[in-house]
Design a protein around this motif. Structure first.
Motif, PDB file in Angstrom:
ATOM      1  N   ILE A  24      16.593  39.448 -13.326  1.00 25.55           N
ATOM      2  CA  ILE A  24      15.483  39.112 -12.148  1.00 25.55           C
ATOM      3  C   ILE A  24      14.875  40.335 -11.615  1.00 25.55           C
ATOM      4  O   ILE A  24      14.110  40.445 -10.643  1.00 25.55           O
ATOM      5  CB  ILE A  24      16.083  38.537 -11.079  1.00 25.55           C
ATOM      6  N   MET A  27      11.315  39.984 -10.878  1.00 21.57           N
ATOM      7  CA  MET A  27      10.987  39.034  -9.608  1.00 21.57           C
ATOM      8  C   MET A  27      10.679  40.156  -8.383  1.00 21.57           C
ATOM      9  O   MET A  27      11.298  41.140  -8.419  1.00 21.57           O
ATOM     10  CB  MET A  27      12.059  38.283  -9.319  1.00 21.57           C
ATOM     11  N   GLN A  29       9.931  39.992  -3.860  1.00 20.85           N
ATOM     12  CA  GLN A  29      10.154  39.326  -2.542  1.00 20.85           C
ATOM     13  C   GLN A  29       9.114  39.791  -1.690  1.00 20.85           C
ATOM     14  O   GLN A  29       8.885  40.958  -1.474  1.00 20.85           O
ATOM     15  CB  GLN A  29      11.314  39.498  -2.158  1.00 20.85           C
ATOM     16  N   ASN A  47       3.168  24.793  -5.680  1.00 21.80           N
ATOM     17  CA  ASN A  47       3.758  23.911  -5.033  1.00 21.80           C
ATOM     18  C   ASN A  47       3.331  23.328  -3.437  1.00 21.80           C
ATOM     19  O   ASN A  47       2.786  24.533  -2.784  1.00 21.80           O
ATOM     20  CB  ASN A  47       5.216  23.933  -5.253  1.00 21.80           C
ATOM     21  N   CYS A  57      14.906  25.823  -0.973  1.00 19.91           N
ATOM     22  CA  CYS A  57      13.786  26.481  -1.851  1.00 19.91           C
ATOM     23  C   CYS A  57      13.459  26.008  -2.848  1.00 19.91           C
ATOM     24  O   CYS A  57      13.740  24.695  -2.918  1.00 19.91           O
ATOM     25  CB  CYS A  57      14.798  27.928  -2.155  1.00 19.91           C
ATOM     26  N   GLN A  58      12.426  26.479  -3.420  1.00 23.78           N
ATOM     27  CA  GLN A  58      11.804  25.766  -4.537  1.00 23.78           C
ATOM     28  C   GLN A  58      11.260  26.864  -5.559  1.00 23.78           C
ATOM     29  O   GLN A  58      10.429  27.832  -4.906  1.00 23.78           O
ATOM     30  CB  GLN A  58      10.987  24.458  -4.447  1.00 23.78           C
ATOM     31  N   TYR A  59      11.346  26.792  -6.701  1.00 24.38           N
ATOM     32  CA  TYR A  59      10.472  27.694  -7.818  1.00 24.38           C
ATOM     33  C   TYR A  59       9.185  27.322  -7.538  1.00 24.38           C
ATOM     34  O   TYR A  59       8.706  25.963  -7.607  1.00 24.38           O
ATOM     35  CB  TYR A  59      11.098  27.576  -9.107  1.00 24.38           C
ATOM     36  N   THR A  60       8.075  28.264  -7.725  1.00 19.24           N
ATOM     37  CA  THR A  60       6.658  28.070  -7.540  1.00 19.24           C
ATOM     38  C   THR A  60       6.083  29.293  -8.170  1.00 19.24           C
ATOM     39  O   THR A  60       6.694  30.033  -8.780  1.00 19.24           O
ATOM     40  CB  THR A  60       6.162  27.781  -6.218  1.00 19.24           C
TER      41      THR A  60
END
Length: 68
Positions: A24, A27, A29, A47, A57-60
């Protein structure tokens, strides 16, 4: 972790019988706050934040003007 397994079943067996890692480091934040934060994010993300609740949460994707 290989970039691509030969199949989803191969990936499943590898993770269940050996080890699976996900890097990760690419990635990030960030924190968005303020009264218009949700509206701004709904314009920027692929999304709809109205579909998730507090603590979910959701991946977007955070897209640029060209959709990239």
């Amino acid at each position: 972790m290989p970039v691509h397994y030969t199949s989803i079943i191969d990936e499943h067996h590898t993770v269940r019988n050996a080890i699976g890692l996900f890097d990760i480091s690419h990635m990030g934040q960030f924190v968005v706050s303020g009264p218009e934060a949700k509206n701004w994010l709904n314009r920027m993300l692929s999304n709809n934040l109205d579909r998730i609740g507090i603590g979910e949460c959701q991946y977007t994707f955070l897209l640029n003007e060209g959709g990239g």
